[in-house]
Write an enzyme that holds these catalytic residues in place. Structure first.
Site, PDB file in Angstrom:
ATOM      1  N   ARG A 190      27.215 -32.931 -73.763  1.00 20.98           N
ATOM      2  CA  ARG A 190      28.390 -33.779 -73.535  1.00 20.98           C
ATOM      3  C   ARG A 190      28.860 -34.443 -74.828  1.00 20.98           C
ATOM      4  NH1 ARG A 190      27.787 -31.027 -69.929  1.00 20.98           N
ATOM      5  NH2 ARG A 190      27.440 -31.571 -67.738  1.00 20.98           N
ATOM      6  N   SER A 239      30.482 -38.722 -64.127  1.00 18.36           N
ATOM      7  CA  SER A 239      29.161 -39.312 -64.385  1.00 18.36           C
ATOM      8  C   SER A 239      29.273 -40.436 -65.408  1.00 18.36           C
ATOM      9  CB  SER A 239      28.203 -38.249 -64.939  1.00 18.36           C
ATOM     10  OG  SER A 239      27.932 -37.306 -63.922  1.00 18.36           O
ATOM     11  N   GLU A 309      27.849 -41.516 -70.709  1.00 20.69           N
ATOM     12  CA  GLU A 309      28.522 -40.227 -70.863  1.00 20.69           C
ATOM     13  C   GLU A 309      30.021 -40.481 -71.060  1.00 20.69           C
ATOM     14  OE1 GLU A 309      27.399 -36.938 -68.414  1.00 20.69           O
ATOM     15  OE2 GLU A 309      29.454 -36.199 -68.286  1.00 20.69           O
TER      16      GLU A 309
HETATM   17  C1  LIG Z   1      35.624 -36.682 -60.404  1.00 23.76           C
HETATM   18  C2  LIG Z   1      35.183 -36.287 -61.799  1.00 23.76           C
HETATM   19  C3  LIG Z   1      34.247 -35.278 -61.971  1.00 23.76           C
HETATM   20  C4  LIG Z   1      33.818 -34.899 -63.248  1.00 23.76           C
HETATM   21  N1  LIG Z   1      32.887 -33.885 -63.379  1.00 23.76           N
HETATM   22  C5  LIG Z   1      32.500 -33.499 -64.614  1.00 23.76           C
HETATM   23  C6  LIG Z   1      31.563 -32.423 -64.776  1.00 23.76           C
HETATM   24  O1  LIG Z   1      31.098 -31.798 -63.830  1.00 23.76           O
HETATM   25  N2  LIG Z   1      31.196 -32.093 -66.039  1.00 23.76           N
HETATM   26  C7  LIG Z   1      31.697 -32.728 -67.134  1.00 23.76           C
HETATM   27  O2  LIG Z   1      31.322 -32.362 -68.272  1.00 23.76           O
HETATM   28  N3  LIG Z   1      32.585 -33.743 -67.004  1.00 23.76           N
HETATM   29  C8  LIG Z   1      33.012 -34.149 -65.788  1.00 23.76           C
HETATM   30  N4  LIG Z   1      33.904 -35.178 -65.659  1.00 23.76           N
HETATM   31  C9  LIG Z   1      34.403 -35.873 -66.856  1.00 23.76           C
HETATM   32  C10 LIG Z   1      35.708 -35.287 -67.422  1.00 23.76           C
HETATM   33  O3  LIG Z   1      36.374 -34.537 -66.422  1.00 23.76           O
HETATM   34  C11 LIG Z   1      35.441 -34.391 -68.634  1.00 23.76           C
HETATM   35  O4  LIG Z   1      34.794 -35.097 -69.660  1.00 23.76           O
HETATM   36  C12 LIG Z   1      36.734 -33.784 -69.178  1.00 23.76           C
HETATM   37  O5  LIG Z   1      36.411 -32.800 -70.125  1.00 23.76           O
HETATM   38  C13 LIG Z   1      37.646 -34.837 -69.808  1.00 23.76           C
HETATM   39  O6  LIG Z   1      38.880 -34.217 -70.113  1.00 23.76           O
HETATM   40  P1  LIG Z   1      40.183 -35.127 -70.319  1.00 23.76           P
HETATM   41  O7  LIG Z   1      41.297 -34.226 -70.729  1.00 23.76           O
HETATM   42  O8  LIG Z   1      40.446 -35.950 -69.139  1.00 23.76           O
HETATM   43  O9  LIG Z   1      39.725 -36.005 -71.577  1.00 23.76           O
HETATM   44  P2  LIG Z   1      39.913 -37.585 -71.850  1.00 23.76           P
HETATM   45  O10 LIG Z   1      39.141 -38.352 -70.837  1.00 23.76           O
HETATM   46  O11 LIG Z   1      41.361 -37.912 -71.973  1.00 23.76           O
HETATM   47  O12 LIG Z   1      39.222 -37.713 -73.251  1.00 23.76           O
HETATM   48  C14 LIG Z   1      37.821 -37.533 -73.383  1.00 23.76           C
HETATM   49  C15 LIG Z   1      37.472 -37.604 -74.882  1.00 23.76           C
HETATM   50  O13 LIG Z   1      38.060 -36.493 -75.544  1.00 23.76           O
HETATM   51  C16 LIG Z   1      38.885 -36.924 -76.620  1.00 23.76           C
HETATM   52  N5  LIG Z   1      40.022 -35.988 -76.687  1.00 23.76           N
HETATM   53  C17 LIG Z   1      40.907 -35.693 -75.707  1.00 23.76           C
HETATM   54  N6  LIG Z   1      41.764 -34.743 -76.134  1.00 23.76           N
HETATM   55  C18 LIG Z   1      41.427 -34.456 -77.412  1.00 23.76           C
HETATM   56  C19 LIG Z   1      41.934 -33.556 -78.401  1.00 23.76           C
HETATM   57  N7  LIG Z   1      42.996 -32.775 -78.170  1.00 23.76           N
HETATM   58  N8  LIG Z   1      41.336 -33.526 -79.615  1.00 23.76           N
HETATM   59  C20 LIG Z   1      40.253 -34.310 -79.874  1.00 23.76           C
HETATM   60  N9  LIG Z   1      39.721 -35.177 -78.987  1.00 23.76           N
HETATM   61  C21 LIG Z   1      40.303 -35.238 -77.775  1.00 23.76           C
HETATM   62  C22 LIG Z   1      39.311 -38.347 -76.247  1.00 23.76           C
HETATM   63  O14 LIG Z   1      39.641 -39.092 -77.406  1.00 23.76           O
HETATM   64  C23 LIG Z   1      38.045 -38.860 -75.572  1.00 23.76           C
HETATM   65  O15 LIG Z   1      37.109 -39.286 -76.530  1.00 23.76           O
HETATM   66  C24 LIG Z   1      34.352 -35.557 -64.392  1.00 23.76           C
HETATM   67  C25 LIG Z   1      35.324 -36.573 -64.218  1.00 23.76           C
HETATM   68  C26 LIG Z   1      35.747 -36.926 -62.946  1.00 23.76           C
HETATM   69  C27 LIG Z   1      36.795 -38.002 -62.810  1.00 23.76           C
END
Ligand SMILES: Cc1cc2nc3c(=O)[nH]c(=O)nc-3n(C[C@H](O)[C@H](O)[C@H](O)COP(=O)(O)OP(=O)(O)OC[C@H]3O[C@@H](n4cnc5c(N)ncnc54)[C@H](O)[C@@H]3O)c2cc1C
Length: 321
Positions: A190, A239, A309
């Protein structure tokens, strides 16, 4: 909660922030919002205002924006779909960069799939099914985009988004482009230490060919398994804590009676001890207080210090010390 760690590079005063905001809005092509509530952009539904919130129109606009922020020592937060962010109630005293409208192209050539940072991961997975490409099915159902996924090295059921990464196009904080070979980037659990300070623009995945019905079956099974494990109807960020080596964070939390524990408007999901949910009107402060309480309980009972996380943003103290 221990230690003090202000956002790096945030301008000292409101005057310089307002000046920087005016310059950015005038010079960068794209939509520019001032004092935009981040609660509108996070899955938790919490977070105060971003001083500046920009949707750069394209890569050139992004490059210009990053250079302007860099020159003015303005703190930058790249946001994807906000599914892994805990933003403070005070918001973010800098520039939030949203790539969802600029970098949303996807293409398939043979077994190579190219996706912009703003493409939703679930659309990528749907596309692999449509083209009979296997390798990413176990990521089905993870909310968020390709950029956020790469930055988090998101994953599930033993698969990670970095597993089939062939190439990544990124931009440095000073606005320079570069292409990195997937095999040369350091990824962790992660986390993506090799991408620290880099903006992800586009990922190329090298996949294997398979029958479309096989790919579809594995996707459907994955989504069904996720539904069975955690029915999520309330706002959350997935998580809260990473699994400590050799342990399940959810299991440790369950054993200290975390499920259903409340703090203000938030609670630990009664269905999943590692999920904090906003059950109505919760604030970032409520979430931080509940995180503290949970860490304390696990530390007292098991001598294990749970690490976050989710990513905390805009706090003037270190949550994950
Ligand atoms: C219901 C639920 C279930 C989930 N299940 C999982 C799971 O099974 N496994 C898992 O790993 N995660 C899970 N997550 C967490 C989340 O979905 C992941 O971490 C996902 O990859 C985040 O993507 P996001 O676009 O929303 O990123 P954001 O939350 O917007 O950003 C996350 C991080 O990435 C950085 N970031 C975003 N875009 C860029 C970019 N273009 N360049 C550089 N940095 C960037 C941001 O600055 C931040 O630090 C879950 C979340 C929820 C709400």
């Amino acid at each position: 909660m221990r230690g003090i760690k202000p956002d790096p590079g945030a301008p000292a005063d409101r005057g310089s922030l307002e000046k920087a905001a005016a310059e950015i809005c005038a010079e960068v092509q794209g939509r520019c919002l001032l004092s935009e509530p981040l609660s509108r952009h996070t899955s938790f539904g919490v977070g105060g205002p971003a001083a500046i919130y920009v949707y750069p129109a394209d890569k050139a606009a992004l490059s210009k924006l990053l250079m302007l922020c860099h020159d003015r020592s303005l703190a930058v937060l790249i946001i994807g779909y906000g599914n892994n962010l805990l933003v403070s109630d005070d918001g973010f005293a800098g520039c939030v960069v949203d790539l969802s409208s600029a970098l949303n192209g996807m293409a398939v050539e043979g077994n190579r799939l190219t996706a912009g940072a703003g493409v939703m991961l679930n659309d990528v997975i749907r596309c692999t099914a449509d083209h009979g490409l296997t390798g990413m099915e176990r990521l089905a159902g993870i909310p968020g985009g390709v950029g956020g996924g790469m930055s988090m090295n998101c994953g599930a059921f033993g698969a990670h988004i970095s597993d089939h990464l062939a190439e990544l196009e990124v931009m440095n904080p000073n606005g320079e482009f570069m292409t990195l070979a997937g095999s040369g980037i350091e990824f962790g659990y992660r986390s993506a230490p090799g991408l620290a300070d880099k903006v992800v623009l586009q990922a190329v995945f090298q996949l294997d060919g398979d029958r479309m019905d096989n790919v579809n079956r594995l996707i459907d099974e994955t989504v069904a398994e996720r539904r069975r494990r955690n029915v999520m109807t309330l706002p959350s960020a997935g998580s809260t804590f990473k699994n400590p080596r050799g342990f399940s964070a959810a299991r440790l939390l369950e054993q200290v009676g975390a499920k259903g524990m409340r703090m203000g408007g938030v609670e630990v999901s009664p269905l999943h001890a590692n999920f904090i949910v906003n059950s109505g009107g919760g604030t970032a402060e409520d979430i931080v207080a509940l995180i503290s309480k949970l860490r304390e309980k696990v530390y007292k009972r098991f001598n294990i210090d749970l690490k976050l996380e989710l990513r905390a943003v805009g706090f003037d103290y270190e949550i994950d010390a």
